[in-house]
Motif scaffolding. Sequence first.
Motif, short mmCIF file in Angstrom:
data_model
loop_
_atom_site.label_atom_id
_atom_site.label_comp_id
_atom_site.label_asym_id
_atom_site.label_seq_id
_atom_site.Cartn_x
_atom_site.Cartn_y
_atom_site.Cartn_z
N UNK A 165 0.80 -1.22 0.00
CA UNK A 165 0.00 0.00 0.00
C UNK A 165 0.83 1.27 0.00
N UNK A 166 2.08 1.22 0.44
CA UNK A 166 2.92 2.41 0.50
C UNK A 166 3.65 2.69 -0.81
N UNK A 167 3.43 1.84 -1.81
CA UNK A 167 4.18 1.97 -3.06
C UNK A 167 3.25 2.19 -4.25
N UNK A 168 2.20 2.94 -4.04
CA UNK A 168 1.32 3.33 -5.13
C UNK A 168 0.65 4.64 -4.78
N UNK A 247 10.08 8.95 -6.32
CA UNK A 247 11.31 8.62 -7.02
C UNK A 247 11.32 7.16 -7.47
N UNK A 248 10.84 6.26 -6.61
CA UNK A 248 10.84 4.84 -6.95
C UNK A 248 9.90 4.55 -8.11
N UNK A 249 8.73 5.18 -8.13
CA UNK A 249 7.78 4.95 -9.22
C UNK A 249 8.28 5.55 -10.54
N UNK A 250 8.96 6.70 -10.46
CA UNK A 250 9.55 7.27 -11.67
C UNK A 250 10.64 6.36 -12.23
N UNK A 251 11.44 5.81 -11.34
CA UNK A 251 12.49 4.89 -11.79
C UNK A 251 11.89 3.60 -12.35
N UNK A 252 10.77 3.17 -11.77
CA UNK A 252 10.08 1.99 -12.30
C UNK A 252 9.65 2.21 -13.74
N UNK A 272 2.55 0.13 -9.33
CA UNK A 272 3.45 0.12 -8.18
C UNK A 272 4.90 -0.04 -8.67
N UNK A 273 5.78 -0.56 -7.82
CA UNK A 273 7.21 -0.57 -8.13
C UNK A 273 7.71 -1.89 -8.69
N UNK A 274 6.83 -2.83 -8.96
CA UNK A 274 7.23 -4.08 -9.62
C UNK A 274 6.30 -4.32 -10.80
N UNK A 275 6.76 -5.15 -11.72
CA UNK A 275 5.96 -5.38 -12.91
C UNK A 275 6.25 -6.77 -13.49
N UNK A 317 11.78 -2.93 -9.03
CA UNK A 317 12.74 -1.84 -9.24
C UNK A 317 13.70 -1.70 -8.06
N UNK A 318 14.99 -1.48 -8.40
CA UNK A 318 15.99 -1.22 -7.37
C UNK A 318 16.65 0.14 -7.67
N UNK A 319 17.90 0.31 -7.33
CA UNK A 319 18.56 1.59 -7.57
C UNK A 319 18.80 1.78 -9.06
N UNK A 320 19.01 3.02 -9.47
CA UNK A 320 19.27 3.30 -10.88
C UNK A 320 20.50 2.53 -11.37
N UNK A 321 21.53 2.47 -10.55
CA UNK A 321 22.74 1.74 -10.93
C UNK A 321 22.45 0.26 -11.14
N UNK A 322 21.71 -0.35 -10.22
CA UNK A 322 21.37 -1.77 -10.35
C UNK A 322 20.44 -2.00 -11.54
#
Length: 339
Positions: A165-168, A247-252, A272-275, A317-322
């Motif tokens: 719930x905290x990632x959407x 930031x996490x959703x934009x990176x996703x 959310x942050x996974x797909x 999704x993880x860090x931009x580098x990863x």
Amino acid sequence: MLYGHGDDSYKYGNIKANFSSNIYGKTDLSGLYRHLSARMACLTAYPEPEPASLETQLAATYGLQPDEVCVTNGATEAIYLIAQAFRDRKSYILQPTFSEYADACRLHAHTVKPVYSINAIDGNADLVWLCNPNNPTGEVRPENTLMTLIKSHPSVCFVIDQSYEDYTYKSLFSAAKAVEMSQVILLHSAAKRYAIPGLRLGAVTAPAALLQQIRRQRMPWSVNAMAIEAGYFFLQNRPLPPAFTDDLLKETERLRNAVENLKIADVWPTDTHFFLLRLRIGKSGLLKKYLAEEHHILIRDASNFEGLNDTFIRIATQTQEENNLLIKALEEWKITFTC
């Protein structure tokens, strides 16, 4: 239990980037470590047989009464307690989704019916289980859609797992609003919210009458002292700031687009942050093995989700580098596979 969940890095050596679990692995937990280090003495005494003090504090945060909150040994314990409390019923499970709903129901003699659309849910069910945001698809069923569904079936109990719930930014039920409805049980996960899966801490919020049935199944001391202390810490400290989720959703979205541009898979939209991805070339098990052995990257082989097959994978999704490492490794996979 189905052996085939994410984060099976123990099977591999030297994993450098882990996309297999729906947890952001770079959350700053230094404050929690200091808090727990200062309270190691709690290991020498039993915790409360039921974590009533933590439940009382959590209830105040949610705007609920203490008997409307049940703290559990992770959301998974909650799933099994609910299945046990309503033993020998008929459960509809909205698929594809987390396998433990069906496993728990079958363990406790439920008749399990998989459904693939909310339009297939009818009044013949005793319970309906759904994940929102859903694992593995990342889809959020809108609050108003679920409200209409629930009101249309007043005799059905709806178990809604809101672990992510905290990632959407999509509208979800608040604990207080769900409790107002007599047949809704919400699941919450500190493991997902704070990236602490090893501590096993979750909660159920529901009307007191429903929770009373669930509490009867809970064994004493199911929530350990360190998990309880972690719960106190998180209640006293701010939850994840909005900027973190943003930031996490934009990176996703950046990662999704980059993978889609490789044209090796059909990429599902996500809230959310996974797909989820369906490979156009190769099989999910072979890709997982290649990434782990050649690039020390771990993904989730999603072929064992009901309704999916051996071309599906899931990425968190993880860090931009990863994420860039994953994109480059997938590019190499494409070249290797098509040569």
